[in-house]
Motif scaffolding. Structure first.
Motif, PDB file in Angstrom:
ATOM      1  N   GLU A 135      38.350  43.916  42.319  1.00  0.00           N
ATOM      2  CA  GLU A 135      37.444  43.989  43.460  1.00  0.00           C
ATOM      3  C   GLU A 135      36.616  42.723  43.488  1.00  0.00           C
ATOM      4  N   ARG A 136      37.043  41.766  44.334  1.00  0.00           N
ATOM      5  CA  ARG A 136      36.385  40.462  44.415  1.00  0.00           C
ATOM      6  C   ARG A 136      36.301  39.793  43.048  1.00  0.00           C
ATOM      7  N   GLY A 137      37.417  39.855  42.318  1.00  0.00           N
ATOM      8  CA  GLY A 137      37.495  39.193  41.029  1.00  0.00           C
ATOM      9  C   GLY A 137      37.065  40.042  39.860  1.00  0.00           C
ATOM     10  N   VAL A 138      36.427  41.176  40.109  1.00  0.00           N
ATOM     11  CA  VAL A 138      35.960  42.050  39.027  1.00  0.00           C
ATOM     12  C   VAL A 138      37.011  43.131  38.780  1.00  0.00           C
ATOM     13  N   PRO A 139      37.439  43.331  37.525  1.00  0.00           N
ATOM     14  CA  PRO A 139      38.444  44.360  37.244  1.00  0.00           C
ATOM     15  C   PRO A 139      37.964  45.745  37.645  1.00  0.00           C
ATOM     16  N   ALA A 140      38.905  46.563  38.109  1.00  0.00           N
ATOM     17  CA  ALA A 140      38.612  47.943  38.503  1.00  0.00           C
ATOM     18  C   ALA A 140      39.741  48.828  38.012  1.00  0.00           C
ATOM     19  N   ALA A 141      39.416  50.075  37.705  1.00  0.00           N
ATOM     20  CA  ALA A 141      40.431  50.991  37.197  1.00  0.00           C
ATOM     21  C   ALA A 141      40.198  52.387  37.755  1.00  0.00           C
ATOM     22  N   ALA A 142      41.284  53.142  37.927  1.00  0.00           N
ATOM     23  CA  ALA A 142      41.213  54.521  38.398  1.00  0.00           C
ATOM     24  C   ALA A 142      42.234  55.344  37.636  1.00  0.00           C
TER      25      ALA A 142
END
Length: 295
Positions: A119-126
């Motif tokens: 998300e805009r370069g920031v890691p995200a996880a689900a």
């Protein structure tokens, strides 16, 4: 006394965090025009992302996991399988980007899965579960997908193109938004399509050179020829406007979609026997399938 259930939950949490951490170095953000998506480094200098989430125009920038931003170019895209291949436009890009190996395995129904995106370069996880597992299928656009895998997980539009990890931490495919569900484009499809895009820049599709309209017949369905490309394969074979296609290689057609599904990459250059009804009478033609022009 330590609660065993709390210990088990902590172990699960640590395991999930661990598999996410191992995948994040290969995850990138893709910005194209006004659209944002996720992607992953498939090979040195190459990023795979979701075609549906990629803008049709404008410059492309790729933000790496270390925060650096590199310009990108479209190496090729396939609308039918939702796979797009981007080339990182930097001579030294291969030195500091580690590709991730994707596994051809198919997860078990009900098993845990993790989508790792950006998300805009920031890691995200689900975290979610595998809600459906099936065999090979075709997308609404006619693309051949090697396995049907659906996830019960929430996926933002900008997280399309993210990696899907199985419970072992193996990357098994790419997450995309389907009609009312999250679909995994499996590793086998990505390797096949991205490989052709890297080599040829596009996926060849069969071309008949006709516009078709489904029609009901007394004994089934047909595909009426509404217009004919004068320089196309059908015109060369002798098919005319007003003909109704009812057979393909000795089989009855079940509709326009089934006819178009026969025009995959391997169909180009092959010869098909087409049966039409012209003024109520059957006429047979041999047609050499062409390659669909780029549009």
């Amino acid at each position: 006394m330590t609660d065993p259930s709390a210990t088990n939950l902590s172990l699960l949490s640590s395991a999930v965090a661990g598999v996410v951490a191992r995948a994040t170095p290969a995850i990138v953000s893709v910005h194209s025009h006004r659209s944002r998506a996720s992607g992953f480094v498939w090979k040195p200098n190459f990023v795979v992302t979701a075609d549906e989430a990629l803008a049709d125009e404008g410059e492309i920038s790729i933000e790496l996991s270390d925060g650096t931003v590199r310009p990108g170019k479209i190496a090729g895209r396939d609308h039918t399988t939702d796979v797009a291949l981007l080339r990182i436009d930097a001579k030294d890009s291969a030195k500091d980007i580690a590709p991730i190996k994707i596994s051809p395995g198919v997860p078990m129904l009900g098993s845990l899965s993790v989508v790792v995106a950006a998300e805009r370069g920031v890691p995200a996880a689900a975290l979610g579960t595998v809600s459906l597992v099936g065999g090979r299928w075709r997308s609404l656009r006619g693309g051949e997908i090697d396995a049907r895998i659906e996830l019960d997980v929430r996926l933002r539009h900008s997280h399309q193109g993210g990696l899907v990890l199985d419970a072992s931490g193996d990357a098994i495919g790419m997450a995309v938004l389907g009609p009312r569900r999250v679909i995994v484009i499996p590793a086998a499809t990505i390797e096949r399509v991205a490989g052709r895009l890297e080599t040829h820049g596009r996926i060849a599709r069969g071309y008949l050179g006709v516009g078709l309209q489904a029609v009901k017949l007394d004994d089934g369905v047909g595909a009426m020829v509404m217009n004919v490309d004068k320089s196309g394969p059908s015109a060369a074979a002798g098919i005319r406007q007003g003909d109704v296609i009812v057979g393909w290689n000795d089989d009855k057609i079940s509709g326009v979609r089934s006819l178009l599904q026969a025009l995959g990459p391997d169909s180009v250059g092959s010869v098909a026997e087409v049966t039409v009804r012209r003024a109520g009478e059957p006429v047979r033609f041999k047609l050499t399938i062409g390659e669909r022009p780029e549009t």
